[in-house]
Design a protein around this motif. Structure first.
Motif: not given
Length: 376
Positions: A106, A109, A242, A246, A309, A319-320, A323
């Protein structure tokens, strides 16, 4: 020579019995991967079904579907005995270890640049929402007489990031699995209701798209639920939601550290109290031997992923992929936690739990709404 000594010598003249070592030792059953396989396989099936539900009904987040499926599996007549028996070790492993891995990922992100880009007014607003929701929910839960760590876990889930935060804090506090499962079920239910209710309030509350996104990010629990709610108002709302969400996730590490410190101090006080009767040295030894770390290893991993990140070294494709992996890990963990929910037990405290959930929902929605109006 006494009678005891004579008997001892007499006994010594008898041939010694065969040593137990001559018999092959029975291997000890150590909880591990083989025992966990049935439960992990069941969790994998639950994740596959949850993903299928999400694909068929995009408005239902996969994590929400995973919790519901876990609860359902625990109460199906032809499956519940397996869930409570052979599958239990693997489901418990999923609810704890896979949850930790999901929390670590997590962190990818979250970029510090994104958080700082929100501005100090928004940062202070998010802090106020988290503090008011956490302590308000904790106080009300104690007043309602909820069992064990339920007030702490529910307060964490509402104020930070839903089930992920509950899993992280439960590790630091050593919470009972049933308390964790009940808290996850409540927070997931309320977050799911937010997906349907909050878009209906978009226009009546006089919020533009960006304001609505910030309100959703500040007031909805899980990241997936935030996305599902905010996307109804378009890309501008989704982006703001988002980012604000975050920012709340960033507060997970200090909250876990605070809980671990509180647990350490409580155990030290308990050991000191025991030491008054059994000796101060023994009390200090017990305190030193049971101190939980201020930052559990998986929270350190979460912070490390935030740093990674922020550096920007990972390409978008990586990163995709991360996720997707994080979603799958958390879905498996939530299926495992959902399978620990026992509805008859939940029903016995359902009125108080529902009252806490409703009041906390009103608090976080009201405080976040006021904060958005003051900072935009």
């Amino acid at each position: 020579m006494t009678l005891t000594e004579n008997n001892g010598r007499a006994a010594g003249t008898t041939p010694p019995r065969p040593a137990p070592a001559a018999t092959p030792a029975t291997p000890r059953r150590i909880p591990g991967l083989p025992r966990s396989l049935p439960g992990l396989a069941l969790a994998a099936c639950g994740v596959a079904v949850a993903e299928a539900v999400h694909l068929l009904l995009p408005a239902v987040p996969m994590l929400t579907a995973a919790v519901v499926l876990g609860i359902t599996a625990a109460h199906l007549p032809w499956l519940r005995h397996r869930v409570r028996g052979t599958a239990r070790p693997g489901l418990t492993l999923a609810g704890k270890r896979l949850m930790r891995l999901g929390v670590v990922l997590l962190g990818l992100k979250l970029s510090l640049d994104d958080v700082l880009g929100l501005g100090w007014a928004t940062v202070l607003m998010v802090l106020a929402v988290v503090v008011a929701t956490f302590f308000g929910t904790l106080w009300l839960g104690r007043r309602l007489g909820l069992r064990g760590d339920q007030p702490l876990l529910i307060a964490t889930g509402y104020s930070i990031c839903g089930a992920s935060a509950i899993g992280a804090v439960s590790e630091a506090s050593g919470s009972d699995e049933e308390d964790v499962a009940t808290s996850v079920a409540l927070v997931t239910l309320c977050g799911t209701l937010a997906i349907a209710v909050l878009p209906l309030l978009h226009q009546p509350l006089g919020l533009d798209d960006a304001q609505f996104g910030r309100w959703v990010g500040a007031g909805v629990h899980d990241v997936g639920q935030v996305v599902a709610t905010a996307q109804t108002a378009g890309p501008a709302a989704l982006g703001e939601a988002v980012l604000v969400k975050l920012m709340r996730v960033a507060l997970l590490a200090p909250l876990v550290a605070a809980v671990a410190l509180a647990v350490r101090n409580r155990r030290r006080a308990d050991a000191a109290g025991a030491g008054e009767g059994a000796g101060a040295g023994a009390g200090e030894g017990a305190a030193a031997g049971k101190r939980p770390p201020l930052l559990p290893l998986f929270v350190v991993g979460f912070l490390a992923m935030v740093v990674v990140r922020t550096t920007g070294v990972l390409p978008a494709a990586a990163l995709d992929g991360v996720r997707e992996a994080q979603e799958l890990l958390l879905a498996a963990a939530l299926f495992g936690l959902g399978s620990a929910v026992h509805l008859p037990t939940l029903v016995r405290t359902g009125g108080r739990v529902a009252a806490l959930g409703l009041c906390s929902w009103v608090v976080i929605a009201g405080v976040s709404y006021a904060g958005v109006l003051l900072t935009t």
